[in-house]
Design a protein around this motif. Structure first.
Motif, PDB file in Angstrom:
ATOM      1  N   LEU A   1      60.451 -13.319  54.864  1.00  0.00           N
ATOM      2  CA  LEU A   1      59.449 -13.118  56.124  1.00  0.00           C
ATOM      3  C   LEU A   1      58.430 -12.186  55.769  1.00  0.00           C
ATOM      4  CD1 LEU A   1      62.277 -11.975  58.725  1.00  0.00           C
ATOM      5  CD2 LEU A   1      61.024 -14.219  58.831  1.00  0.00           C
ATOM      6  N   ALA A   2      58.502 -11.304  54.789  1.00  0.00           N
ATOM      7  CA  ALA A   2      57.356 -10.479  54.355  1.00  0.00           C
ATOM      8  C   ALA A   2      56.358 -11.586  53.733  1.00  0.00           C
ATOM      9  CB  ALA A   2      57.870  -9.365  53.400  1.00  0.00           C
ATOM     10  N   ALA A   3      56.924 -12.375  52.749  1.00  0.00           N
ATOM     11  CA  ALA A   3      56.008 -13.252  51.998  1.00  0.00           C
ATOM     12  C   ALA A   3      55.265 -14.340  52.949  1.00  0.00           C
ATOM     13  CB  ALA A   3      56.798 -14.079  51.137  1.00  0.00           C
ATOM     14  N   ALA A   4      56.208 -14.866  54.092  1.00  0.00           N
ATOM     15  CA  ALA A   4      55.193 -15.875  55.044  1.00  0.00           C
ATOM     16  C   ALA A   4      54.433 -14.875  55.798  1.00  0.00           C
ATOM     17  CB  ALA A   4      56.292 -16.325  55.641  1.00  0.00           C
ATOM     18  N   THR A   5      54.731 -13.854  56.048  1.00  0.00           N
ATOM     19  CA  THR A   5      53.565 -12.865  56.809  1.00  0.00           C
ATOM     20  C   THR A   5      52.333 -12.567  56.216  1.00  0.00           C
ATOM     21  OG1 THR A   5      55.732 -11.746  58.061  1.00  0.00           O
ATOM     22  CG2 THR A   5      53.216 -10.681  58.197  1.00  0.00           C
ATOM     23  N   LEU A   6      52.432 -12.608  54.951  1.00  0.00           N
ATOM     24  CA  LEU A   6      51.056 -12.550  54.134  1.00  0.00           C
ATOM     25  C   LEU A   6      50.554 -13.610  53.747  1.00  0.00           C
ATOM     26  CD1 LEU A   6      52.492  -9.409  51.774  1.00  0.00           C
ATOM     27  CD2 LEU A   6      50.801  -9.393  53.881  1.00  0.00           C
TER      28      LEU A   6
ATOM     29  N   SER B   1      45.797 -19.372  44.166  1.00  0.00           N
ATOM     30  CA  SER B   1      45.917 -18.210  42.979  1.00  0.00           C
ATOM     31  C   SER B   1      47.412 -17.866  42.851  1.00  0.00           C
ATOM     32  CB  SER B   1      45.261 -17.215  43.348  1.00  0.00           C
ATOM     33  OG  SER B   1      45.810 -16.428  44.300  1.00  0.00           O
ATOM     34  N   GLN B   2      48.319 -18.112  43.997  1.00  0.00           N
ATOM     35  CA  GLN B   2      49.708 -18.037  43.581  1.00  0.00           C
ATOM     36  C   GLN B   2      50.288 -19.140  42.712  1.00  0.00           C
ATOM     37  OE1 GLN B   2      52.218 -17.752  47.193  1.00  0.00           O
ATOM     38  NE2 GLN B   2      54.179 -17.789  46.069  1.00  0.00           N
ATOM     39  N   ALA B   3      49.968 -20.402  42.814  1.00  0.00           N
ATOM     40  CA  ALA B   3      50.308 -21.461  42.392  1.00  0.00           C
ATOM     41  C   ALA B   3      49.947 -21.414  40.904  1.00  0.00           C
ATOM     42  CB  ALA B   3      49.910 -22.656  42.906  1.00  0.00           C
ATOM     43  N   LEU B   4      48.821 -20.713  40.563  1.00  0.00           N
ATOM     44  CA  LEU B   4      48.045 -20.799  39.179  1.00  0.00           C
ATOM     45  C   LEU B   4      48.541 -19.392  38.610  1.00  0.00           C
ATOM     46  CD1 LEU B   4      44.432 -22.223  40.046  1.00  0.00           C
ATOM     47  CD2 LEU B   4      46.617 -23.389  39.092  1.00  0.00           C
ATOM     48  N   ALA B   5      49.384 -18.690  39.084  1.00  0.00           N
ATOM     49  CA  ALA B   5      49.512 -17.282  38.590  1.00  0.00           C
ATOM     50  C   ALA B   5      50.066 -17.495  37.314  1.00  0.00           C
ATOM     51  CB  ALA B   5      50.680 -16.631  39.280  1.00  0.00           C
ATOM     52  N   GLU B   6      50.695 -18.532  36.655  1.00  0.00           N
ATOM     53  CA  GLU B   6      51.100 -18.586  35.076  1.00  0.00           C
ATOM     54  C   GLU B   6      50.032 -18.699  34.391  1.00  0.00           C
ATOM     55  OE1 GLU B   6      53.962 -18.428  32.444  1.00  0.00           O
ATOM     56  OE2 GLU B   6      54.426 -18.543  34.895  1.00  0.00           O
ATOM     57  N   SER B   7      48.853 -19.426  34.777  1.00  0.00           N
ATOM     58  CA  SER B   7      47.775 -19.638  33.619  1.00  0.00           C
ATOM     59  C   SER B   7      46.933 -18.214  33.943  1.00  0.00           C
ATOM     60  CB  SER B   7      47.146 -20.737  34.261  1.00  0.00           C
ATOM     61  OG  SER B   7      46.457 -20.885  35.456  1.00  0.00           O
ATOM     62  N   THR B   8      46.788 -17.666  34.963  1.00  0.00           N
ATOM     63  CA  THR B   8      46.081 -16.566  35.286  1.00  0.00           C
ATOM     64  C   THR B   8      46.384 -15.375  34.792  1.00  0.00           C
ATOM     65  OG1 THR B   8      46.692 -16.180  37.313  1.00  0.00           O
ATOM     66  CG2 THR B   8      44.752 -17.684  36.993  1.00  0.00           C
TER      67      THR B   8
ATOM     68  N   SER C   1      46.066 -17.365  57.469  1.00  0.00           N
ATOM     69  CA  SER C   1      46.256 -17.128  55.950  1.00  0.00           C
ATOM     70  C   SER C   1      45.183 -17.490  55.293  1.00  0.00           C
ATOM     71  CB  SER C   1      47.755 -17.891  55.662  1.00  0.00           C
ATOM     72  OG  SER C   1      47.849 -19.059  55.944  1.00  0.00           O
ATOM     73  N   ASP C   2      44.920 -17.198  54.031  1.00  0.00           N
ATOM     74  CA  ASP C   2      43.929 -17.800  53.132  1.00  0.00           C
ATOM     75  C   ASP C   2      44.340 -18.786  52.192  1.00  0.00           C
ATOM     76  OD1 ASP C   2      41.724 -18.206  51.517  1.00  0.00           O
ATOM     77  OD2 ASP C   2      40.835 -16.199  51.877  1.00  0.00           O
ATOM     78  N   ALA C   3      43.969 -20.059  52.095  1.00  0.00           N
ATOM     79  CA  ALA C   3      44.366 -21.154  51.114  1.00  0.00           C
ATOM     80  C   ALA C   3      44.109 -20.452  49.763  1.00  0.00           C
ATOM     81  CB  ALA C   3      43.912 -22.304  51.342  1.00  0.00           C
TER      82      ALA C   3
ATOM     83  N   LYS D   1      39.999 -17.054  41.057  1.00  0.00           N
ATOM     84  CA  LYS D   1      38.502 -17.225  40.641  1.00  0.00           C
ATOM     85  C   LYS D   1      37.546 -17.026  41.921  1.00  0.00           C
ATOM     86  CE  LYS D   1      39.617 -20.139  36.734  1.00  0.00           C
ATOM     87  NZ  LYS D   1      39.436 -21.279  36.118  1.00  0.00           N
ATOM     88  N   SER D   2      37.964 -17.228  42.833  1.00  0.00           N
ATOM     89  CA  SER D   2      37.054 -17.200  44.201  1.00  0.00           C
ATOM     90  C   SER D   2      37.213 -16.089  45.008  1.00  0.00           C
ATOM     91  CB  SER D   2      37.198 -18.702  44.774  1.00  0.00           C
ATOM     92  OG  SER D   2      38.574 -18.744  45.412  1.00  0.00           O
ATOM     93  N   ALA D   3      37.818 -15.193  44.635  1.00  0.00           N
ATOM     94  CA  ALA D   3      38.160 -13.921  45.260  1.00  0.00           C
ATOM     95  C   ALA D   3      36.841 -13.223  45.516  1.00  0.00           C
ATOM     96  CB  ALA D   3      39.125 -13.146  44.653  1.00  0.00           C
ATOM     97  N   SER D   4      36.641 -12.524  46.614  1.00  0.00           N
ATOM     98  CA  SER D   4      35.267 -11.943  46.938  1.00  0.00           C
ATOM     99  C   SER D   4      35.608 -10.488  46.342  1.00  0.00           C
ATOM    100  CB  SER D   4      34.986 -11.879  48.374  1.00  0.00           C
ATOM    101  OG  SER D   4      34.527 -13.193  48.654  1.00  0.00           O
ATOM    102  N   ASN D   5      34.698  -9.752  45.752  1.00  0.00           N
ATOM    103  CA  ASN D   5      35.030  -8.366  45.702  1.00  0.00           C
ATOM    104  C   ASN D   5      35.180  -7.427  46.604  1.00  0.00           C
ATOM    105  OD1 ASN D   5      34.827  -9.280  42.858  1.00  0.00           O
ATOM    106  ND2 ASN D   5      32.499  -8.812  42.886  1.00  0.00           N
ATOM    107  N   HIS D   6      34.596  -7.588  47.716  1.00  0.00           N
ATOM    108  CA  HIS D   6      34.589  -6.831  48.701  1.00  0.00           C
ATOM    109  C   HIS D   6      35.845  -7.062  49.827  1.00  0.00           C
ATOM    110  CE1 HIS D   6      32.170 -10.031  50.289  1.00  0.00           C
ATOM    111  NE2 HIS D   6      32.524  -9.630  51.540  1.00  0.00           N
TER     112      HIS D   6
END
Length: 514
Positions: free
Chosen positions: A247-252, A117-124, A110-112, A346-351
């Protein structure tokens, strides 16, 4: 000193029945549940008393994707959990009241940054976007159920109005309000839905079990602890759906506890509850089809002393077999949530974007297929005879034993309805008018206009035999008489008035030269 045996003890032998995966799911219930590995095989045992079940599953060809345990009496070994992880199978533990106690899924990379970004979803702004999409889809599904299955166009229009408000909502509280009002209107249409039981079991069925009622239980003032079978089934289906959403959330690689619509709580996984919302109408539709298609069995449920209605173990096993269908239904929404969180990082890569481990969308698109597979059909609910409760196959409503009784009762009811319908003022007025017209026609008929050859003997010998080639409806329409009377004429049971003989001769193609 050894105690003397005062009561003869009979040795008890356990008869082990086989456990087979159905629709990729194995459900264990009862007491003394055992899940362990023996010589490379996953060994499963469950049951109550001397009635036990057992199976040994090899690592190849087992078809197991979900292991569901109902209850907490038993043991699960670490080796069994490792065996399930190696086979990419999930483990789900449910309490007997339907509460999700535990879910495990094989650990994946998984990607930290995604969780951050999930934790900051309210502000973004990702929180509002995802909430709007999930609730809009849920309200659309409820509108479809209300319109197509409940046949309540007024409720569907009401839900549609709340759906349009969600699209322009400026904040999550407004969306929550629209969802709440839509749910209130939606469940009001369910209140009077009948719940059928076999006729022989009706004396043992409480009165409040025979309708769906409200989603609010009098025990908790919430859907928890249902007091009738319909709501108990729905709660259990939702529990299975919640486990699949978790389970779906944990898998992703998402945190199932960090939700966007449901507030943070230590007693639930808020994101899993969020992902459930658009799939709930599918679950509702499945239950509604079940209730309208046939009866439920009394032995599937038991009532506790406080009135709480619970599901029996074998029936809960049938409910758990729908798990993989809800897994496929919730998968696109879980992946959509991951993409929304990732797009606002903010740090997501475009590709780069989160992997589609649930739907394999990227792999499907590379092969030229639709990115999201269609939701498979949910396993059919068992069909029961409406009189005795015996399991039946096909589209019949009664078993072969009860079929004669059902046919006799249906004929009696039809005859009773026919007698009532034939005595209405409108029908009696039409009958009187018809009789008057026949009497007038008989008075105006002149026997001298009848051909000399057309006498009783000619009618009986020439015309009547040839009427067998003329349909009853043609005779009735031509003479202006009823179908039963026309049938009697054709069969020779009644001789019509002489004024009809010439018309019948023409229908039968009989002339004076014949």
């Amino acid at each position: 000193m050894a105690a003397t045996q005062t009561v003869p003890q009979q040795p008890q032998h356990c008869n082990f029945a086989s456990i087979l995966p159905r629709h990729g799911v194995v459900t264990l219930f009862g007491y003394g549940i055992k899940v362990h590995v023996d010589r490379g095989h996953l060994t499963l045992q469950d049951g109550i008393g001397v009635v036990r079940r057992e199976v040994r599953l090899p690592r190849v060809g087992h078809a197991l994707q979900r292991l569901v345990v109902i209850g907490s009496d038993g043991m699960v070994s670490l080796g069994a959990l490792r065996w399930l992880a190696d086979q990419d199978a999930a483990f789900v533990m449910l309490d007997r009241d339907g509460k999700v106690l535990l879910t495990t899924v094989p650990v994946r990379p998984s990607d930290a940054r995604l969780r951050r970004s999930q934790a900051l979803a309210e502000s973004t702004g990702a929180s509002l976007q995802l909430t709007r999409e999930l609730i809009a889809q849920k309200l659309s599904g409820q509108e479809k159920v209300a319109q197509d299955k409940l046949k309540r166009l007024d409720i569907a229009d009401c839900i549609s109005s709340f759906r349009s408000q969600v699209d322009v909502a400026k904040g999550t509280p407004t969306i929550r309000r629209c969802e709440s009002l839509g749910a209130k209107a939606y469940w009001s249409a369910w209140r009077d839905i009948p719940v059928a039981f076999p006729r022989r079991e009706l004396p043992r069925v409480p009165h409040h079990w025979k309708v769906f009622g409200t989603r609010e239980s009098p025990l908790t003032n919430s859907p928890r602890l249902a007091v009738n079978p319909a709501n108990a089934i729905l709660n259990y289906l939702y529990a299975i759906l919640e486990a699949e959403a978790r389970l779906a959330a944990a898998t992703l690689g998402l945190d199932p506890g960090l939700g966007v619509l449901h507030l943070d709580s230590r007693t639930r996984d808020s994101l899993a509850c969020d992902l459930m919302e658009p799939v709930r109408p599918l679950v509702d539709s499945y239950l509604l089809d079940w209730l309208t298609r046939g009866p439920l069995k009394r032995e599937w449920f038991f009532e506790q002393r406080d009135g709480n209605c619970r599901l029996m173990g074998p029936f809960a096993q049938t409910i758990a077999e729908t798990a993989l269908s809800w897994r496929r239904a919730v998968a696109p929404y879980a992946e959509r949530a991951a993409r929304i969180f990732w797009a606002n990082a903010k740090s997501a890569s475009n590709h780069l974007s989160p992997a589609t481990r649930l739907t394999q969308s990227y792999r499907r698109m590379a092969r030229g297929k639709e990115p999201v597979p269609s939701v498979p059909e949910v396993p059919h609910a068992p069909r029961l005879c409406k009189l005795c409760g015996t399991f039946i196959r096909g589209h019949q409503k009664v078993c072969s034993v009860c079929a004669p009784t059902n046919s006799k009762e249906a004929l009696i009811k039809a005859a009773h309805k026919g007698r009532i319908a034939s005595q209405t003022p409108k029908v009696l007025a039409r009958l009187a008018e018809k009789q008057r017209s026949h009497q007038i026609a008989q008075r105006n008929w002149n026997p001298a206009d009848q051909p000399d050859w057309l006498r009783e003997a000619a009618f009986d010998e020439k015309i009547r035999p040839r009427l067998a080639d003329v349909t009853v409806s043609t005779i009735a329409l031509t003479l202006g008489v009823s179908l039963p009377y026309a049938s009697d004429i054709r069969a020779g049971r009644r001789r019509p008035h002489p004024r009809h003989w010439l018309t019948l001769a023409r229908l039968a193609a009989v002339s004076s030269d014949a």
